[in-house]
Design a protein around this motif. Structure first.
Motif, mmCIF file in Angstrom:
data_model
loop_
_atom_site.group_PDB
_atom_site.id
_atom_site.type_symbol
_atom_site.label_atom_id
_atom_site.label_comp_id
_atom_site.label_asym_id
_atom_site.label_seq_id
_atom_site.Cartn_x
_atom_site.Cartn_y
_atom_site.Cartn_z
ATOM 1 N N ASP A 1 -2.199 -0.424 3.431
ATOM 2 C CA ASP A 1 -1.001 0.281 2.824
ATOM 3 C C ASP A 1 -0.978 0.853 2.286
ATOM 4 O OD1 ASP A 1 0.340 -1.688 4.984
ATOM 5 O OD2 ASP A 1 0.544 -3.588 3.234
ATOM 6 N N VAL B 1 -3.181 4.303 4.310
ATOM 7 C CA VAL B 1 -1.732 4.740 5.051
ATOM 8 C C VAL B 1 -0.914 6.029 4.152
ATOM 9 C CG1 VAL B 1 -0.099 4.580 7.022
ATOM 10 C CG2 VAL B 1 -2.329 3.019 6.881
ATOM 11 N N ASP B 2 -0.372 5.210 3.145
ATOM 12 C CA ASP B 2 0.319 6.351 2.030
ATOM 13 C C ASP B 2 -0.262 7.122 1.898
ATOM 14 O OD1 ASP B 2 3.182 6.145 0.934
ATOM 15 O OD2 ASP B 2 1.465 6.131 -1.892
ATOM 16 N N ALA C 1 -2.672 8.557 2.947
ATOM 17 C CA ALA C 1 -3.229 9.585 4.008
ATOM 18 C C ALA C 1 -2.129 10.385 4.398
ATOM 19 C CB ALA C 1 -3.386 9.312 5.314
ATOM 20 N N GLN C 2 -0.657 9.380 4.800
ATOM 21 C CA GLN C 2 0.440 10.824 4.791
ATOM 22 C C GLN C 2 1.090 11.689 3.765
ATOM 23 O OE1 GLN C 2 3.157 7.219 5.618
ATOM 24 N NE2 GLN C 2 2.274 7.223 7.375
ATOM 25 N N ARG C 3 1.025 11.061 2.707
ATOM 26 C CA ARG C 3 0.989 11.640 1.070
ATOM 27 C C ARG C 3 0.267 13.007 1.134
ATOM 28 N NH1 ARG C 3 1.412 8.555 -3.943
ATOM 29 N NH2 ARG C 3 1.626 11.350 -5.098
ATOM 30 N N THR C 4 -1.240 12.692 1.823
ATOM 31 C CA THR C 4 -2.155 13.669 1.568
ATOM 32 C C THR C 4 -1.984 14.628 3.256
ATOM 33 O OG1 THR C 4 -3.843 12.622 0.867
ATOM 34 C CG2 THR C 4 -4.412 14.547 2.072
ATOM 35 N N ALA C 5 -1.351 14.678 4.067
ATOM 36 C CA ALA C 5 -1.340 15.667 5.562
ATOM 37 C C ALA C 5 -0.116 16.238 5.206
ATOM 38 C CB ALA C 5 -0.763 14.882 6.587
ATOM 39 N N ARG C 6 0.996 15.632 4.133
ATOM 40 C CA ARG C 6 1.994 15.625 3.033
ATOM 41 C C ARG C 6 2.240 17.176 2.671
ATOM 42 N NH1 ARG C 6 4.752 10.734 3.953
ATOM 43 N NH2 ARG C 6 4.501 10.323 1.874
#
Length: 182
Positions: free
Chosen positions: A76, A79-80, A82-87
């Motif tokens: 989890d 995933v968080d 990776a999503q924060r990095t993508a943003r």
């Protein structure tokens, strides 16, 4: 082994009741029971002791539960992140800049970016405009603060600030006699 099987097991182990676990998972009891049996078969260990009255964790089930909770928490978190990095909220930002941007342009930009994205590491590199263009194209910097023109159609530019330059000469310099020459 699928993540959902691990999550199913975790809920059953927390509830120690298949019916309550199925309600929590928004599913019916028979498929949940089958999923847990498949998991036990796949890992070759009995995780739950079942009787008509109760469900209990076996010793192996207790150890497995502890480990999957840690593992699922790490997944989890991954995933968080990776999503924060993508943003653009996490990671590293490499900024190239020309020397003339050092005092007036860069400080407010960096200050604002750090306020918005405190978890991003900023790496600053002073480079000439041609070196920045090359570094941008090669992926060595993420952003360049430089002087136009860029001379490259592969880059997108935005004007941050326009400034005027003046030529100053001593009063008695020969070029002051013919200003149109300059």
């Amino acid at each position: 082994m699928e993540l959902r099987h691990l999550r199913y097991f975790m809920v059953v182990a927390e509830e120690l009741h298949f019916g309550k676990a199925a309600l929590r998972l928004n599913m019916t009891q028979p498929p949940l029971s089958q999923q847990i049996k498949q998991l036990e078969s796949e890992i070759g260990v009995t995780l739950l002791k079942r009787s008509k009255r109760a469900v209990r964790l076996t010793a192996a089930g207790g150890v497995f539960l502890k480990q999957i909770k840690e593992g699922l928490s790490q997944i989890d978190q991954a995933v968080d992140m990776a999503q924060r990095t993508a943003r653009g909220e996490l990671g590293r930002l490499v900024i190239g800049f020309v020397g003339s941007a050092t005092y007036e342009i860069m400080p407010p930009i960096i200050r604002e970016y750090r306020n918005r994205y405190p978890s991003v590491q900023i790496d600053l590199r002073e480079l000439s405009t041609p070196n920045q263009v090359e570094a941008l194209l090669n992926g060595h910097i993420d952003i360049g603060v430089l002087h136009p023109p860029l001379g490259n159609d592969e880059l997108k530019s935005y004007t941050v600030k326009k400034s005027h330059c003046v030529l100053a000469l001593p009063k008695h310099h020969p070029l002051t006699e013919n200003p149109g020459y300059i």
